[in-house]
Write an enzyme that holds these catalytic residues in place. Structure first.
Site, mmCIF file in Angstrom:
data_model
loop_
_atom_site.group_PDB
_atom_site.id
_atom_site.type_symbol
_atom_site.label_atom_id
_atom_site.label_comp_id
_atom_site.label_asym_id
_atom_site.label_seq_id
_atom_site.Cartn_x
_atom_site.Cartn_y
_atom_site.Cartn_z
ATOM 1 N N LYS A 212 0.832 -1.210 0.000
ATOM 2 C CA LYS A 212 0.000 0.000 0.000
ATOM 3 C C LYS A 212 0.863 1.255 0.000
ATOM 4 O O LYS A 212 0.588 2.228 -0.725
ATOM 5 C CB LYS A 212 -0.924 -0.013 1.220
ATOM 6 C CG LYS A 212 -1.756 1.264 1.407
ATOM 7 C CD LYS A 212 -2.690 1.499 0.229
ATOM 8 C CE LYS A 212 -3.437 2.826 0.354
ATOM 9 N NZ LYS A 212 -4.408 2.843 1.442
ATOM 10 N N CYS A 266 -3.807 9.543 2.392
ATOM 11 C CA CYS A 266 -2.914 8.496 1.878
ATOM 12 C C CYS A 266 -1.653 9.063 1.238
ATOM 13 O O CYS A 266 -0.565 8.939 1.783
ATOM 14 C CB CYS A 266 -3.660 7.613 0.875
ATOM 15 S SG CYS A 266 -4.875 6.508 1.627
#
Length: 424
Positions: A212, A266
């Site tokens: 990720k 993010c």
């Protein structure tokens, strides 16, 4: 063995949609959040965040009895932790939310339960979670202690969805699932297959965690190239939008569109997790972060230049000018202000020009407290369009539907290259 009840810890932009999707598959879902107001809103069948179609899905799940929210964890068969993972001073990962969530569910764990960390995390966070659980429950065995035969299964499955498309992508996107053991991964796949139509690919927890971070760092590096290119073009007197359009006609070139910076929970955060754990090796990743973090300051300096232009063109004093900032969210067509460069830029401009700045953000009802403290008022597009300096920071669809006619004295800074403008 089927999952009769699933508990989602953290009912924010990822947790609530995930809980609602599980509930839509007729699985009993217990959502847990520290905010009493969020819990109350959900139990009424409402939502406290903006995401297309989420309100209807939550209302149906609550009405049909498959979703309820609480402030204290209750027993379940699987626990998904989806709490924030910000960074502290020096861009060091802050795992305090994960630790608090882990310790909160420990008292209700039982043999056979599955615990999944969904929060985007630095490498090793899932193992830390397992250690915290083991500290709280010495009567149960965990993968780090006995391997495949543990009482509790532990896995990491990071979300990888796009705000504004969360419900569709939760279902359709592939999921990377890292298990602390093979059996942990298999059990997690069984859970996600309740709604995931994409592939569930298994690996170890550390690879899943880094996957990720790698995805978002890749995007950050490419955005940094576009943002740096826009600064270079400004120096050289070249239209960056025209340049990128032409360069992208090359069959192996695909330059992204520049903007005022990078925000959100993010891309603006995750690369620092890699840098914090491999500071000597992550040179390109660090530089990309620094390039993107510096873009808001560049935008504010450009606004200063436009203010000087208006002063010369109109004869007004600086204190008479009005500046309008269009968009506060970290990306188009959402209400999310987390790590938003547009919000940071608006605040900086408001400090430079007190009581002279207004903002347009159609996706929120009232400005955040920081803007209120800075004296920034939310106004309609038509009112803001009369300002002396117009700063477009977010390419909301609704902005692109508006017509903008610039007067001779007005100046425009379009950081997204999306506004159709006429002059007279």
């Amino acid at each position: 063995m089927k999952f009769k009840a699933v508990s989602v810890i953290g009912l924010g932009y990822i947790g609530l949609p995930t809980a609602a999707v599980f509930a839509s598959r007729k699985i009993q879902v217990i959502g847990v959040d520290v905010s009493p107001s969020a819990v109350e809103t959900i139990n009424r069948g409402g939502v406290h965040i903006v995401e297309p179609d989420l309100d209807m899905l939550v209302h149906a799940a609550v009405t049909e009895g498959y979703l309820r929210a609480v402030t204290t964890p209750e027993p379940a068969d699987a626990f998904l932790i989806a709490v924030p993972t910000p960074f502290k001073d020096g861009h060091q990962p802050d795992l305090s939310y994960i630790e608090a969530a882990s310790r909160s569910i420990a008292p209700v764990l039982k043999k056979g339960d599955l615990v999944i960390l969904e929060s985007t995390s630095p490498v090793g966070a899932t193992e830390s979670m397992a250690a915290w659980l083991a500290q709280e429950r010495p009567d149960l065995s965990f993968p780090q202690q006995v391997g495949e035969d543990s009482d509790i299964r532990i896995a990491h499955c990071p979300e990888r969805v796009l705000p504004g498309h969360v419900l569709r992508e939760l279902v359709q996107n592939d999921r990377v699932i890292g298990g602390m053991t093979g059996k942990c991964a298999e059990r997690a796949v069984q859970l996600y297959k309740a709604f995931v139509e994409g592939d569930c690919i298994t690996t170890d927890v550390r690879t899943a965690e880094l996957c990720k971070l790698t995805e978002n760092s890749f995007r950050d590096v490419n955005i940094a190239f576009a943002n740096e290119l826009s600064v270079i073009c400004d120096t050289l007197g070249v239209d960056v939008w025209e340049l990128i359009r032409l360069a992208n006609r090359h069959p192996r070139v695909d330059i992204l569109q520049p903007g005022p910076g990078v925000g959100g929970h993010c891309i603006a955060v995750d690369p620092w997790f890699i840098v914090s754990q491999a500071p000597q090796e992550a040179r390109l990743i660090r530089t990309a972060r620094e390039v993107n973090d510096s873009k808001p300051q560049w935008v504010c300096n450009k606004v200063d230049q436009l203010v000087e232009d208006v002063v010369l063109a109109s004869g007004k004093s600086r204190r008479e000018l009005k500046i309008a900032c269009f968009g506060l969210a970290f990306k188009a067509n959402i209400d999310d202000l987390r790590e938003s460069p547009a919000l940071a830029i608006t605040l900086d401009i408001a400090r430079r020009y007190p009581a002279q700045v207004v903002a347009v953000e159609p996706h929120i009802q009232e400005p955040p407290q920081s803007l209120q403290d800075a004296g920034v008022e939310l106004v309609d597009f038509s009112i803001a369009a009369t300002a002396d300096v117009l700063v477009f920071l977010v390419d909301h669809r609704i902005f692109n539907e508006e017509s903008l006619l610039l007067q001779g004295r007005q100046r425009l800074l379009d950081t997204r290259g999306s506004m159709a403008v006429a002059s007279r």
